[in-house]
Design a protein around this motif. Structure first.
Motif, mmCIF file in Angstrom:
data_model
loop_
_atom_site.group_PDB
_atom_site.id
_atom_site.type_symbol
_atom_site.label_atom_id
_atom_site.label_comp_id
_atom_site.label_asym_id
_atom_site.label_seq_id
_atom_site.Cartn_x
_atom_site.Cartn_y
_atom_site.Cartn_z
ATOM 1 N N THR A 1 79.246 74.662 25.161
ATOM 2 C CA THR A 1 79.054 75.963 24.509
ATOM 3 C C THR A 1 77.745 76.080 23.745
ATOM 4 O O THR A 1 77.274 77.186 23.482
ATOM 5 C CB THR A 1 80.209 76.230 23.526
ATOM 6 O OG1 THR A 1 80.231 75.199 22.513
ATOM 7 C CG2 THR A 1 81.556 76.236 24.255
ATOM 8 N N GLY A 2 77.160 74.952 23.353
ATOM 9 C CA GLY A 2 75.903 74.992 22.615
ATOM 10 C C GLY A 2 76.036 75.403 21.159
ATOM 11 O O GLY A 2 75.052 75.841 20.539
ATOM 12 N N CYS A 3 77.216 75.267 20.577
ATOM 13 C CA CYS A 3 77.403 75.673 19.188
ATOM 14 C C CYS A 3 76.891 74.608 18.231
ATOM 15 O O CYS A 3 76.636 73.464 18.617
ATOM 16 C CB CYS A 3 78.881 75.962 18.909
ATOM 17 S SG CYS A 3 79.924 74.493 18.879
ATOM 18 N N ARG A 4 76.705 74.990 16.960
ATOM 19 C CA ARG A 4 76.370 74.042 15.893
ATOM 20 C C ARG A 4 77.660 73.577 15.243
ATOM 21 O O ARG A 4 78.499 74.406 14.857
ATOM 22 C CB ARG A 4 75.483 74.687 14.831
ATOM 23 C CG ARG A 4 74.093 75.035 15.299
ATOM 24 C CD ARG A 4 73.217 75.463 14.112
ATOM 25 N NE ARG A 4 73.724 76.655 13.450
ATOM 26 C CZ ARG A 4 73.977 76.743 12.142
ATOM 27 N NH1 ARG A 4 73.816 75.689 11.355
ATOM 28 N NH2 ARG A 4 74.406 77.875 11.609
ATOM 29 N N ALA A 5 77.835 72.277 15.126
ATOM 30 C CA ALA A 5 79.098 71.764 14.596
ATOM 31 C C ALA A 5 78.865 70.584 13.679
ATOM 32 O O ALA A 5 77.958 69.773 13.883
ATOM 33 C CB ALA A 5 80.033 71.364 15.735
ATOM 34 N N HIS A 6 79.718 70.510 12.685
ATOM 35 C CA HIS A 6 79.716 69.385 11.750
ATOM 36 C C HIS A 6 81.101 68.750 11.762
ATOM 37 O O HIS A 6 82.113 69.451 11.658
ATOM 38 C CB HIS A 6 79.380 69.860 10.336
ATOM 39 C CG HIS A 6 79.479 68.770 9.310
ATOM 40 N ND1 HIS A 6 78.499 67.824 9.148
ATOM 41 C CD2 HIS A 6 80.459 68.463 8.414
ATOM 42 C CE1 HIS A 6 78.853 66.987 8.189
ATOM 43 N NE2 HIS A 6 80.043 67.342 7.727
ATOM 44 N N PHE A 7 81.149 67.434 11.892
ATOM 45 C CA PHE A 7 82.420 66.716 11.903
ATOM 46 C C PHE A 7 82.716 66.190 10.502
ATOM 47 O O PHE A 7 81.947 65.392 9.952
ATOM 48 C CB PHE A 7 82.388 65.570 12.916
ATOM 49 C CG PHE A 7 82.382 66.049 14.334
ATOM 50 C CD1 PHE A 7 83.567 66.410 14.961
ATOM 51 C CD2 PHE A 7 81.192 66.183 15.045
ATOM 52 C CE1 PHE A 7 83.574 66.877 16.264
ATOM 53 C CE2 PHE A 7 81.191 66.647 16.341
ATOM 54 C CZ PHE A 7 82.384 67.002 16.959
ATOM 55 N N SER A 8 83.827 66.641 9.955
ATOM 56 C CA SER A 8 84.210 66.266 8.601
ATOM 57 C C SER A 8 85.075 65.015 8.607
ATOM 58 O O SER A 8 86.014 64.902 9.397
ATOM 59 C CB SER A 8 84.994 67.410 7.932
ATOM 60 O OG SER A 8 84.193 68.560 7.775
#
Length: 415
Positions: free
Chosen positions: A218-225
């Motif tokens: 999808t090309g999204c920006r993501a942060h893994f918590s």
């Protein structure tokens, strides 16, 4: 805030290549001058740092907050300038009105600023997308589902597609709830000995692998918590090397403690994600030291009754805000965490993740903390500001006493 001059501070800001004994002038909430100690013309009030450490204000990427007044004050005393508050508050932050309520409560408290995280799904129920664009427009710095599960991979894909379209940062937790099987601690010898249901590392890594593939799609920006496994660090590094727009953090508990701390069924150490093995802890520390991981508090204050239940029935969580900086500085004292890595992981990298100007820069809003990094401190339940007394370091000797905290140009704590 009236004009303030900080004098004789040991300024350390790796993001700006600053490492010197300095005077810093703040006017109308902005940093206007950084000069060698004794070379500035004082303006307004003066605070003599007496060679204490001056660093960028901490930015907490994950805290669970219901009582805004007390928890934002606990954050201020703990050297935290900005706090991302998870959406599983009361009420859940899934409408613009809820966002406005948090912002107004934060402004009224006039302590460390709260940055609301909006819900990814309606009511955090994991099936229907929240009005993600409206939440961003209302002021949510990112969107999260806290640790509530997303119903299935198709819903997660739709979330990511929408986030990519509207350039929304999403915060994810990696946990396969079928594989975790309602476990209570890390799957391993300690769980077997105590007779507690374990949570295997694959519950995290399998979910992380799926999410990384969907991010690639999808090309999204993501942060893994709050990643907790050593192998997850390797997966994050590999994905970043491939160019995925991702980042990750680890909770301070997973850097300080292991599953062996659960011995004796101490419910203080019942947390999610669970405390893992010593090998995992060391790999997570290495991930912080090399700049791969940020550090969050994962602050979850609980009342006494919630923690007095037997371990398996006790509510998960630790109260951290008051002691977060001291816990990290104690790891520095032990030689496990580098001081510049601490600053990067708790202030600079979180700012970059949230698209905030990092560090202490002339012309920017002042977010900073002065801390005596050597003085020993001992936390007690009576001295904690947070309503939650479920703090894992009560009665222990740590290092690091906060002298001054400035949040968004406002002085919010001073000894």
């Amino acid at each position: 805030m009236s004009n303030l001059t900080l004098t004789h501070a040991q300024l350390l800001d790796p993001s700006q290549n600053l490492k010197q004994l300095s005077d810093v002038i703040i006017e109308n909430g902005l940093v206007t001058s950084i000069a060698p100690a004794g070379k500035s013309i004082s303006k307004g009030d003066k605070f003599d740092a007496q060679s204490a450490l001056l660093i960028p204000g901490l930015i907490d990427l994950s805290a669970h907050i219901n009582n805004v007044a007390t928890e934002s004050l606990a954050a201020a005393k703990g050297g935290i300038s900005l706090v991302c508050t998870q959406p599983n508050s009361k009420p859940i932050i899934d409408t613009p009105a809820d966002v406005s309520s948090i912002q107004q409560a934060s402004a009224a408290a006039n302590n460390s600023q709260l940055l609301p995280l909006g819900a990814l799904t309606q009511g955090l129920e994991g099936d229907q997308l929240a009005n993600m664009h409206s939440l961003k427009q209302a002021g949510c710095i990112a969107l999260s589902n806290a640790r509530a599960p997303i119903k299935n991979a198709l819903v997660l894909r739709r979330i990511m597609e929408y986030a990519a379209t509207h350039d929304i940062l999403i915060m994810l937790t990696a946990e396969d709830y079928d594989l975790s099987a309602n476990g209570k601690m890390h799957e391993g010898p300690t769980a077997n000995r105590l007779g507690l249901t374990g949570i295997a590392e694959v519950a995290e890594t399998a979910s992380l692998a799926q999410q990384l593939l969907l991010i690639e799609l999808t090309g999204c920006r993501a942060h893994f918590s709050q990643i907790s496994c050593g192998r997850s660090v390797e997966m994050i590094r590999s994905a970043q090397a491939q160019g995925l727009a991702i980042s990750a953090d680890v909770a301070i508990a997973n850097l300080m403690f292991t599953d062996e701390d659960v011995n004796g069924f101490d419910s203080t150490f019942h947390v999610q994600p669970p405390l893992r093995s010593e090998q995992d802890r060391q790999t997570l520390l290495a991930g912080v030291n090399d700049g791969t991981l940020a550090i969050c508090s994962n602050h979850q204050p609980k009342d006494i009754a919630a923690k007095k239940a037997p371990f398996a029935a006790a509510e998960a969580g630790m109260s951290i805000l008051d002691s977060w900086l001291s816990m990290m500085l104690t790891l520095v004292q032990k030689g496990e965490l580098e001081l510049e890595a601490l600053i990067n992981a708790s202030a600079i990298l979180p700012a970059k993740i949230l698209a905030i100007s990092p560090g202490i820069q002339i012309g920017q809003s002042a977010n900073l903390v002065i801390v005596d990094a050597i003085t020993e401190v001992c936390y007690s339940a009576e001295k904690l500001i947070s309503v939650g007394k479920n703090n894992p370091v009560l009665g222990q000797s740590l290092v690091g006493e906060v002298k001054l905290t400035i949040s968004s140009g406002r002085e919010v704590f001073r000894t």
